[in-house]
Design an enzyme around this catalytic site. Structure first.
Site, PDB file in Angstrom:
ATOM      1  N   GLY A   9      -0.246  10.133  16.638  1.00  0.00           N
ATOM      2  CA  GLY A   9      -1.184   9.430  17.512  1.00  0.00           C
ATOM      3  C   GLY A   9      -1.580  10.328  18.665  1.00  0.00           C
ATOM      4  O   GLY A   9      -0.757  10.653  19.518  1.00  0.00           O
ATOM      5  N   GLY A  11      -3.848   9.749  21.021  1.00  0.00           N
ATOM      6  CA  GLY A  11      -4.507   9.031  22.106  1.00  0.00           C
ATOM      7  C   GLY A  11      -3.956   9.478  23.444  1.00  0.00           C
ATOM      8  O   GLY A  11      -3.322  10.540  23.554  1.00  0.00           O
ATOM      9  N   ASN A  12      -4.150   8.672  24.462  1.00  0.00           N
ATOM     10  CA  ASN A  12      -3.746   9.073  25.810  1.00  0.00           C
ATOM     11  C   ASN A  12      -2.247   9.332  25.944  1.00  0.00           C
ATOM     12  O   ASN A  12      -1.827  10.321  26.540  1.00  0.00           O
ATOM     13  CB  ASN A  12      -4.174   8.006  26.824  1.00  0.00           C
ATOM     14  CG  ASN A  12      -5.665   8.041  27.105  1.00  0.00           C
ATOM     15  OD1 ASN A  12      -6.325   9.058  26.905  1.00  0.00           O
ATOM     16  ND2 ASN A  12      -6.216   6.924  27.552  1.00  0.00           N
ATOM     17  N   VAL A  13      -1.422   8.431  25.392  1.00  0.00           N
ATOM     18  CA  VAL A  13       0.031   8.617  25.495  1.00  0.00           C
ATOM     19  C   VAL A  13       0.467   9.844  24.714  1.00  0.00           C
ATOM     20  O   VAL A  13       1.196  10.701  25.215  1.00  0.00           O
ATOM     21  CB  VAL A  13       0.793   7.369  24.999  1.00  0.00           C
ATOM     22  CG1 VAL A  13       2.302   7.646  24.981  1.00  0.00           C
ATOM     23  CG2 VAL A  13       0.511   6.166  25.887  1.00  0.00           C
ATOM     24  N   GLY A  14       0.010   9.948  23.458  1.00  0.00           N
ATOM     25  CA  GLY A  14       0.420  11.063  22.615  1.00  0.00           C
ATOM     26  C   GLY A  14      -0.003  12.408  23.163  1.00  0.00           C
ATOM     27  O   GLY A  14       0.781  13.354  23.207  1.00  0.00           O
ATOM     28  N   ARG A  82      -4.715  -4.571  21.212  1.00  0.00           N
ATOM     29  CA  ARG A  82      -5.176  -5.939  20.956  1.00  0.00           C
ATOM     30  C   ARG A  82      -6.635  -6.089  21.374  1.00  0.00           C
ATOM     31  O   ARG A  82      -7.009  -5.747  22.494  1.00  0.00           O
ATOM     32  CB  ARG A  82      -4.303  -6.940  21.719  1.00  0.00           C
ATOM     33  CG  ARG A  82      -4.573  -8.390  21.332  1.00  0.00           C
ATOM     34  CD  ARG A  82      -3.542  -9.292  21.956  1.00  0.00           C
ATOM     35  NE  ARG A  82      -3.737 -10.692  21.602  1.00  0.00           N
ATOM     36  CZ  ARG A  82      -2.925 -11.676  21.961  1.00  0.00           C
ATOM     37  NH1 ARG A  82      -1.854 -11.401  22.691  1.00  0.00           N
ATOM     38  NH2 ARG A  82      -3.159 -12.917  21.610  1.00  0.00           N
ATOM     39  N   ARG A  88      -1.990 -12.650  18.376  1.00  0.00           N
ATOM     40  CA  ARG A  88      -0.813 -11.785  18.545  1.00  0.00           C
ATOM     41  C   ARG A  88      -0.179 -11.463  17.192  1.00  0.00           C
ATOM     42  O   ARG A  88       0.266 -10.354  16.951  1.00  0.00           O
ATOM     43  CB  ARG A  88       0.187 -12.508  19.451  1.00  0.00           C
ATOM     44  CG  ARG A  88       1.395 -11.680  19.840  1.00  0.00           C
ATOM     45  CD  ARG A  88       2.316 -12.528  20.689  1.00  0.00           C
ATOM     46  NE  ARG A  88       3.495 -11.801  21.087  1.00  0.00           N
ATOM     47  CZ  ARG A  88       4.596 -12.384  21.509  1.00  0.00           C
ATOM     48  NH1 ARG A  88       4.653 -13.693  21.588  1.00  0.00           N
ATOM     49  NH2 ARG A  88       5.645 -11.671  21.863  1.00  0.00           N
ATOM     50  N   HIS A 175      11.076  -4.648  26.229  1.00  0.00           N
ATOM     51  CA  HIS A 175      10.124  -3.978  27.115  1.00  0.00           C
ATOM     52  C   HIS A 175       9.103  -4.971  27.648  1.00  0.00           C
ATOM     53  O   HIS A 175       8.496  -5.720  26.896  1.00  0.00           O
ATOM     54  CB  HIS A 175       9.421  -2.872  26.323  1.00  0.00           C
ATOM     55  CG  HIS A 175       8.340  -2.168  27.071  1.00  0.00           C
ATOM     56  ND1 HIS A 175       8.506  -1.703  28.352  1.00  0.00           N
ATOM     57  CD2 HIS A 175       7.071  -1.846  26.713  1.00  0.00           C
ATOM     58  CE1 HIS A 175       7.383  -1.122  28.752  1.00  0.00           C
ATOM     59  NE2 HIS A 175       6.500  -1.199  27.770  1.00  0.00           N
TER      60      HIS A 175
END
Length: 312
Positions: A9, A11-14, A82, A88, A175
């Site tokens: 991934g 994206g921003n985190v990865g 989401r 959910r 979390h």
């Protein structure tokens, strides 16, 4: 031989995590994503930054999972966010399919890898990774507790006007909304927090910490947190690669610890070269025990949905 970290991934985190790892010099990085060109472009950009810092790390972007073969650590950040009107349950099933499908393909390519799961709902996705990978439980970890405790420390430090480095916080449970901060173990340079702040103020800080991710989402409007989640994940990677034996809150598979079985949830653990090396059990008060049980039950209910739908 240099360590190899695979990030699934981009994206921003990865990508932010890849930047932190590359400029630490701890490992070489393979950044994977299904979007053509994105991991390659971000990987090249990060690689070029190492010339400025002067560290030796190779960064390679790819759309081919085969390039992740032989990785020592695999970080899973891939998944759907989401969308408006999305149930959910639908998000849960969609991300379970994404994570489970990736892990199934990586299992023969990286038979000895340690998995760190970031994709939400994190505790459930860690369970999916554990079941699909059939790895020893020491090799599957979920990131969450470090991020929650970091947010809690920041809010306490702002309230008291002290450095967050002087704050120790112990957080159990899932979390986010189901985190269980142990206030009696939260101290400022050894001084218990409840001697420094009134209960009402402590409760408000806990509430803000639980809603920390949502607060950032509401401010950004079109995104979510990534700097702090990426750095929290990096702290786990560093503890493993350097065999630091750090005592950190992580989500791990529980088999009787804290009265929970066949579920992932956040507890204090020792992280080292082997991954999970020890679970630290703290004697809980009745109120803390009930809160932890509620957190565990929430994770179990989501796991039950996936089992009923035949996803695991």
């Amino acid at each position: 031989m240099r360590n190899k970290v695979a990030i699934v991934g981009a994206g921003n985190v990865g990508a932010t995590l890849a930047f932190f790892i590359a400029n630490s010099g701890l490992a070489d990085i393979v950044l994977y994503d299904i979007v053509e060109g994105m991991p390659q472009g971000k990987g090249l950009d990060i690689l070029q930054s190492t010339a400025v810092t002067g560290v030796k790390s190779d960064v390679y972007g790819t759309n081919n999972l085969q390039d992740l073969a032989g990785s020592d650590i695999i970080v899973i950040t891939a998944g759907m966010a989401r969308k408006h009107g999305m149930r959910r349950k639908d998000l849960l099933i969609a991300n379970a399919e994404i994570v489970g499908g990736i892990v199934k393909k990586l299992k023969p390519l990286c038979p000895d890898a340690i998995y760190i799961v970031v994709t939400n709902p994190m505790d459930v996705m860690a369970y999916v990774t554990f079941i699909v990978s059939e790895a020893e439980r020491r090799r599957v970890l979920g990131m969450g507790g470090i991020l929650d405790s970091s947010r809690f420390k920041i809010f306490i430090s702002k309230e008291l006007g002290v450095s967050p480095r002087d704050i120790e916080a112990v957080v159990l449970g899932g979390h986010g909304l189901y985190m269980v901060p142990l206030i009696r173990f939260t101290t400022v340079k050894g001084v218990p927090l409840n001697r420094l702040l009134l209960k009402e103020k402590v409760d408000s800080l806990v509430k803000r910490t639980r809603e920390g991710g949502a607060e950032i989402v509401s401010l950004l409007k079109t995104g979510s947190a990534y700097y702090a989640p990426a750095l929290s994940t990096f702290e786990m990677i560093r503890a493993i690669i350097l065999d630091e034996k750090r005592l950190l809150p992580c989500s791990v598979y529980l088999d009787g610890e804290y009265g929970a079985r066949d579920v992932f949830n956040g507890v204090p653990v020792v992280l080292g070269r082997q991954g999970l090396e020890k679970i630290i059990e703290i004697e809980l008060t009745e109120e803390e025990r009930r809160a932890f049980e509620n957190s565990t039950e929430e994770v179990k209910n989501m796991i039950k949905i996936l089992k009923m739908e035949g996803r695991i």
